[in-house]
Scaffold this motif. Structure first.
Motif, PDB file in Angstrom:
ATOM      1  N   SER A  32       0.786  -1.153  -0.156  1.00  9.64           N
ATOM      2  CA  SER A  32       0.055   0.354  -0.044  1.00  9.64           C
ATOM      3  C   SER A  32       0.836   1.181   0.050  1.00  9.64           C
ATOM      4  CB  SER A  32      -0.803   0.083   1.258  1.00  9.64           C
ATOM      5  OG  SER A  32      -0.162   0.120   2.315  1.00  9.64           O
ATOM      6  N   LYS A  33       2.170   0.990   0.471  1.00 14.43           N
ATOM      7  CA  LYS A  33       2.948   2.436   0.714  1.00 14.43           C
ATOM      8  C   LYS A  33       3.772   2.434  -0.476  1.00 14.43           C
ATOM      9  CE  LYS A  33       1.557   3.855   4.672  1.00 14.43           C
ATOM     10  NZ  LYS A  33       1.100   5.287   4.751  1.00 14.43           N
ATOM     11  N   GLY A  34       4.531   1.198  -0.989  1.00 11.41           N
ATOM     12  CA  GLY A  34       5.434   1.296  -2.059  1.00 11.41           C
ATOM     13  C   GLY A  34       5.328   0.565  -3.202  1.00 11.41           C
ATOM     14  N   GLY A  35       4.060  -0.332  -3.103  1.00 11.90           N
ATOM     15  CA  GLY A  35       3.886  -0.888  -4.326  1.00 11.90           C
ATOM     16  C   GLY A  35       4.332  -2.622  -4.354  1.00 11.90           C
ATOM     17  N   TYR A  36       4.266  -3.234  -5.165  1.00 12.99           N
ATOM     18  CA  TYR A  36       4.964  -4.767  -5.219  1.00 12.99           C
ATOM     19  C   TYR A  36       6.483  -4.792  -5.413  1.00 12.99           C
ATOM     20  CZ  TYR A  36       0.015  -6.326  -6.365  1.00 12.99           C
ATOM     21  OH  TYR A  36      -1.045  -6.248  -6.288  1.00 12.99           O
ATOM     22  N   LYS A  37       7.130  -3.802  -5.988  1.00 13.59           N
ATOM     23  CA  LYS A  37       8.496  -3.582  -6.025  1.00 13.59           C
ATOM     24  C   LYS A  37       9.106  -3.279  -4.801  1.00 13.59           C
ATOM     25  CE  LYS A  37      12.263  -1.441  -8.321  1.00 13.59           C
ATOM     26  NZ  LYS A  37      12.693  -0.303  -9.323  1.00 13.59           N
ATOM     27  N   ALA A  38       8.479  -2.590  -3.957  1.00 11.38           N
ATOM     28  CA  ALA A  38       8.814  -2.537  -2.439  1.00 11.38           C
ATOM     29  C   ALA A  38       8.816  -3.639  -1.538  1.00 11.38           C
ATOM     30  CB  ALA A  38       8.154  -1.219  -1.887  1.00 11.38           C
ATOM     31  N   LEU A  39       7.620  -4.585  -2.075  1.00  8.75           N
ATOM     32  CA  LEU A  39       7.599  -5.633  -1.144  1.00  8.75           C
ATOM     33  C   LEU A  39       8.891  -6.717  -1.403  1.00  8.75           C
ATOM     34  CD1 LEU A  39       6.021  -7.611   0.596  1.00  8.75           C
ATOM     35  CD2 LEU A  39       4.802  -8.279  -1.718  1.00  8.75           C
ATOM     36  N   LYS A  40       9.026  -6.823  -2.577  1.00  8.65           N
ATOM     37  CA  LYS A  40      10.341  -7.830  -3.236  1.00  8.65           C
ATOM     38  C   LYS A  40      11.690  -6.943  -2.526  1.00  8.65           C
ATOM     39  CE  LYS A  40       8.078  -8.702  -7.710  1.00  8.65           C
ATOM     40  NZ  LYS A  40       8.390  -8.566  -9.145  1.00  8.65           N
ATOM     41  N   LEU A  41      11.671  -5.723  -2.648  1.00  2.00           N
ATOM     42  CA  LEU A  41      12.912  -5.312  -2.134  1.00  2.00           C
ATOM     43  C   LEU A  41      13.088  -5.516  -0.673  1.00  2.00           C
ATOM     44  CD1 LEU A  41      13.495  -1.786  -4.092  1.00  2.00           C
ATOM     45  CD2 LEU A  41      14.605  -3.815  -4.209  1.00  2.00           C
ATOM     46  N   ASN A  42      11.998  -5.386   0.065  1.00  3.62           N
ATOM     47  CA  ASN A  42      12.016  -5.813   1.742  1.00  3.62           C
ATOM     48  C   ASN A  42      12.214  -7.275   1.970  1.00  3.62           C
ATOM     49  OD1 ASN A  42      11.297  -3.318   3.734  1.00  3.62           O
ATOM     50  ND2 ASN A  42      10.210  -2.845   1.744  1.00  3.62           N
ATOM     51  N   LEU A  43      11.727  -7.958   0.930  1.00  2.27           N
ATOM     52  CA  LEU A  43      11.887  -9.314   1.264  1.00  2.27           C
ATOM     53  C   LEU A  43      13.450  -9.927   0.812  1.00  2.27           C
ATOM     54  CD1 LEU A  43       8.535 -10.724  -0.471  1.00  2.27           C
ATOM     55  CD2 LEU A  43       9.282 -11.029   1.749  1.00  2.27           C
ATOM     56  N   CYS A  44      13.980  -9.077  -0.082  1.00  2.00           N
ATOM     57  CA  CYS A  44      15.285  -9.405  -0.374  1.00  2.00           C
ATOM     58  C   CYS A  44      15.991  -8.819   0.531  1.00  2.00           C
ATOM     59  CB  CYS A  44      15.655  -8.904  -1.842  1.00  2.00           C
ATOM     60  SG  CYS A  44      14.986  -9.653  -3.074  1.00  2.00           S
ATOM     61  N   LYS A  45      15.856  -7.654   1.064  1.00  2.00           N
ATOM     62  CA  LYS A  45      16.832  -7.001   2.178  1.00  2.00           C
ATOM     63  C   LYS A  45      16.857  -7.712   3.511  1.00  2.00           C
ATOM     64  CE  LYS A  45      16.349  -2.144   0.886  1.00  2.00           C
ATOM     65  NZ  LYS A  45      15.865  -0.798   1.069  1.00  2.00           N
ATOM     66  N   SER A  46      15.461  -8.456   3.974  1.00  2.00           N
ATOM     67  CA  SER A  46      15.389  -9.243   5.081  1.00  2.00           C
ATOM     68  C   SER A  46      16.329 -10.799   5.215  1.00  2.00           C
ATOM     69  CB  SER A  46      13.942  -9.493   5.473  1.00  2.00           C
ATOM     70  OG  SER A  46      13.927 -10.610   6.425  1.00  2.00           O
ATOM     71  N   SER A  47      16.014 -11.246   3.878  1.00  2.42           N
ATOM     72  CA  SER A  47      16.985 -12.385   3.416  1.00  2.42           C
ATOM     73  C   SER A  47      18.278 -12.314   3.489  1.00  2.42           C
ATOM     74  CB  SER A  47      16.345 -12.939   2.328  1.00  2.42           C
ATOM     75  OG  SER A  47      16.632 -12.406   1.084  1.00  2.42           O
ATOM     76  N   LEU A  48      18.688 -11.209   2.852  1.00  3.32           N
ATOM     77  CA  LEU A  48      20.025 -10.794   2.550  1.00  3.32           C
ATOM     78  C   LEU A  48      20.930 -10.558   4.086  1.00  3.32           C
ATOM     79  CD1 LEU A  48      22.647 -10.197   1.212  1.00  3.32           C
ATOM     80  CD2 LEU A  48      21.739  -7.854   1.037  1.00  3.32           C
ATOM     81  N   LYS A  49      19.962  -9.990   5.053  1.00  5.19           N
ATOM     82  CA  LYS A  49      20.478  -9.674   6.362  1.00  5.19           C
ATOM     83  C   LYS A  49      20.700 -11.127   7.107  1.00  5.19           C
ATOM     84  CE  LYS A  49      19.124  -7.481  10.858  1.00  5.19           C
ATOM     85  NZ  LYS A  49      18.118  -6.821  11.312  1.00  5.19           N
ATOM     86  N   SER A  50      19.753 -12.181   6.835  1.00  3.68           N
ATOM     87  CA  SER A  50      19.758 -13.524   7.514  1.00  3.68           C
ATOM     88  C   SER A  50      21.156 -14.214   6.957  1.00  3.68           C
ATOM     89  CB  SER A  50      18.679 -14.296   7.119  1.00  3.68           C
ATOM     90  OG  SER A  50      17.478 -13.799   7.928  1.00  3.68           O
ATOM     91  N   VAL A  51      21.250 -14.010   5.594  1.00  2.00           N
ATOM     92  CA  VAL A  51      22.332 -14.755   4.995  1.00  2.00           C
ATOM     93  C   VAL A  51      23.764 -14.179   5.745  1.00  2.00           C
ATOM     94  CG1 VAL A  51      23.906 -15.332   3.064  1.00  2.00           C
ATOM     95  CG2 VAL A  51      21.330 -15.264   3.027  1.00  2.00           C
ATOM     96  N   ILE A  52      23.890 -12.898   5.803  1.00  2.00           N
ATOM     97  CA  ILE A  52      25.012 -12.291   6.527  1.00  2.00           C
ATOM     98  C   ILE A  52      24.873 -12.868   7.837  1.00  2.00           C
ATOM     99  CG2 ILE A  52      25.934 -10.308   7.048  1.00  2.00           C
ATOM    100  CD1 ILE A  52      24.737  -8.885   4.611  1.00  2.00           C
ATOM    101  N   ILE A  53      24.108 -12.840   8.637  1.00  2.00           N
ATOM    102  CA  ILE A  53      24.152 -13.384   9.795  1.00  2.00           C
ATOM    103  C   ILE A  53      24.730 -14.813   9.813  1.00  2.00           C
ATOM    104  CG2 ILE A  53      23.027 -14.004  12.083  1.00  2.00           C
ATOM    105  CD1 ILE A  53      20.909 -11.813  11.255  1.00  2.00           C
TER     106      ILE A  53
END
Length: 214
Positions: free
Chosen positions: A78-99
């Motif tokens: 609702s705030k940023g569209g589907y692209k924002a959702l994909k980016l947030n999912l990618c950022k969260s998973s990337l953070k997990s991989v780095i951990i």
């Protein structure tokens, strides 16, 4: 933080549980990473189980971070569209991989004082990062298709377990697992193909338009 502590403890326990004729040294991580017995040139069933356990922990850890973002998908879209959702999912998973990579360094810290041979360390760090990011992209794609977490976990983990087992006989499956027995002879080839697969998965994810929020 609780998930990180649990993952750290489990990985350390798995490391110290490795069956190694040379006791604990740099080869212990290789045995954990491959589950292979280089002396007998066969699968070491006990170490293979430990290897699979570590992979399951990594996948569940990443999937948990993806699911936490997915719960907010209506707000994010609702705030940023589907692209924002994909980016947030990618950022969260990337953070997990780095951990996960950082936690692996805790294990390598123990080994640093046991051996000067760090060839597997370099391969494992690069391969783990690329492979786990690729897994993340695949998990996100299927998550956007609204596949339930339990079903997704079951199918994905089963596929990786099977691929790890078959990689001992079929070298090309080494491209989709973190490490297999033949990493020493084809590590450059493995890293190259893994990188290509990662780029392909990222391309598919951001070209993927069928997103159903229901």
């Amino acid at each position: 933080m609780k998930r990180i502590i649990i993952l750290n403890i489990v990985l350390i326990i798995l490391f110290f549980s490795i069956d190694n004729n040379n006791f604990l040294n740099i080869s212990s991580t290789e045995l954990l990473g491959t589950g292979y017995n280089y002396l007998d040139k066969s699968i070491h069933k006990y170490n293979y189980i430990l290897n699979i356990s570590s992979i399951i922990m990594f996948i569940l850890f990443i999937q948990s971070s993806i699911s936490s973002v997915d719960k907010l998908k209506y707000y994010i879209v609702s705030k940023g569209g589907y692209k924002a959702l994909k980016l947030n999912l990618c950022k969260s998973s990337l953070k997990s991989v780095i951990i996960i990579i950082l936690i692996k360094h805790v294990i390598y810290f123990f080994e640093y004082f046991m051996s000067s041979n760090l060839e597997f360390y370099y391969f494992d760090m690069i391969s783990s990062f690329i492979t786990l990011i690729t897994y993340s992209m695949i998990l996100i794609i299927f998550k956007l298709m609204n596949i339930k977490d339990f079903i997704l976990s079951l199918i994905f983990i089963s596929t990786i377990i099977l691929a790890q087992f078959l990689s001992y006989k079929h070298f090309y499956l080494s491209y989709i697992v973190i490490a297999s027995y033949n990493w020493r002879t084809m590590y450059l080839n493995i890293i190259l193909v893994k990188s290509i697969l990662l780029v392909l998965c990222i391309f598919i994810l951001f070209r993927f338009k069928k997103i159903d929020l229901l």
